[in-house]
Design a protein around this motif. Structure first.
Motif, short mmCIF file in Angstrom:
data_model
loop_
_atom_site.label_atom_id
_atom_site.label_comp_id
_atom_site.label_asym_id
_atom_site.label_seq_id
_atom_site.Cartn_x
_atom_site.Cartn_y
_atom_site.Cartn_z
N THR A 1 0.74 -1.10 0.08
CA THR A 1 0.10 -0.09 -0.01
C THR A 1 0.76 1.16 0.02
O THR A 1 1.97 1.23 0.46
CB THR A 1 -0.91 0.04 1.19
OG1 THR A 1 0.12 0.10 2.33
CG2 THR A 1 -1.76 -1.04 1.42
N GLN B 1 7.52 1.20 -7.29
CA GLN B 1 6.21 0.50 -6.72
C GLN B 1 5.36 1.55 -6.43
O GLN B 1 4.05 1.48 -6.79
CB GLN B 1 6.40 -0.35 -5.71
CG GLN B 1 7.03 -1.79 -6.14
CD GLN B 1 7.25 -2.59 -4.90
OE1 GLN B 1 6.59 -2.47 -3.79
NE2 GLN B 1 8.25 -3.62 -5.24
N ASP C 1 5.23 4.79 -7.42
CA ASP C 1 4.65 5.62 -8.39
C ASP C 1 3.43 4.56 -9.24
O ASP C 1 2.52 5.11 -9.33
CB ASP C 1 5.95 5.57 -9.18
CG ASP C 1 5.47 6.51 -10.45
OD1 ASP C 1 4.85 7.70 -10.29
OD2 ASP C 1 5.69 6.19 -11.62
N GLU C 2 3.76 3.43 -9.29
CA GLU C 2 2.76 2.54 -9.99
C GLU C 2 1.44 2.64 -9.02
O GLU C 2 0.45 2.56 -9.64
CB GLU C 2 3.08 1.20 -10.42
CG GLU C 2 4.23 0.90 -11.11
CD GLU C 2 3.76 1.34 -12.61
OE1 GLU C 2 2.53 0.75 -12.75
OE2 GLU C 2 4.34 2.06 -13.21
N ILE C 3 1.43 2.43 -7.85
CA ILE C 3 0.28 2.37 -6.94
C ILE C 3 -0.29 3.56 -6.88
O ILE C 3 -1.54 3.81 -7.00
CB ILE C 3 0.73 1.96 -5.43
CG1 ILE C 3 1.04 0.63 -5.44
CG2 ILE C 3 -0.38 2.31 -4.54
CD1 ILE C 3 1.58 0.08 -4.02
N THR C 4 0.26 4.64 -6.94
CA THR C 4 -0.31 6.21 -6.93
C THR C 4 -0.78 6.65 -8.42
O THR C 4 -1.72 7.46 -8.21
CB THR C 4 0.56 7.02 -6.36
OG1 THR C 4 1.59 7.08 -6.93
CG2 THR C 4 1.11 6.98 -5.08
N LYS C 5 -0.44 5.76 -9.20
CA LYS C 5 -0.92 6.07 -10.56
C LYS C 5 -2.47 5.46 -10.72
O LYS C 5 -3.33 5.99 -11.57
CB LYS C 5 -0.05 5.74 -11.70
CG LYS C 5 1.08 6.50 -12.04
CD LYS C 5 1.92 6.00 -13.18
CE LYS C 5 3.22 6.53 -13.43
NZ LYS C 5 3.95 5.88 -14.47
N GLN C 6 -2.58 4.43 -9.99
CA GLN C 6 -3.94 3.87 -10.08
C GLN C 6 -5.22 4.52 -9.54
O GLN C 6 -5.18 5.24 -8.68
CB GLN C 6 -4.04 2.41 -9.35
CG GLN C 6 -2.90 1.50 -10.12
CD GLN C 6 -2.80 0.04 -9.17
OE1 GLN C 6 -3.34 -0.10 -8.41
NE2 GLN C 6 -1.98 -0.61 -9.91
#
Length: 56
Positions: A8, A49, A51-56
């Motif tokens: 998370t 990781q 960055d990927e989570i916050t893009k969603q």
């Protein structure tokens, strides 16, 4: 200290701060360059990781 948690944003941010501190302390203690690079790569992976989570 390593945290075991789901990826998370909050958990990753805490892990990123831990690894940043680890890298800073290692640098201050004149750790070998190769070891600093490994820590830096771990930090890069965590940042990616997050960055990927916050893009969603």
């Amino acid at each position: 200290m390593r945290r075991l948690c789901l990826p998370t944003a909050d958990c990753l941010e805490k892990e990123i701060e831990d690894v940043r501190l680890e890298m800073y302390i290692s640098y201050q203690n004149n750790l070998e360059y190769k070891e600093l690079v490994k820590i830096s790569q771990k930090l890069d992976g965590l940042l990616n990781q997050l960055d990927e989570i916050t893009k969603q």
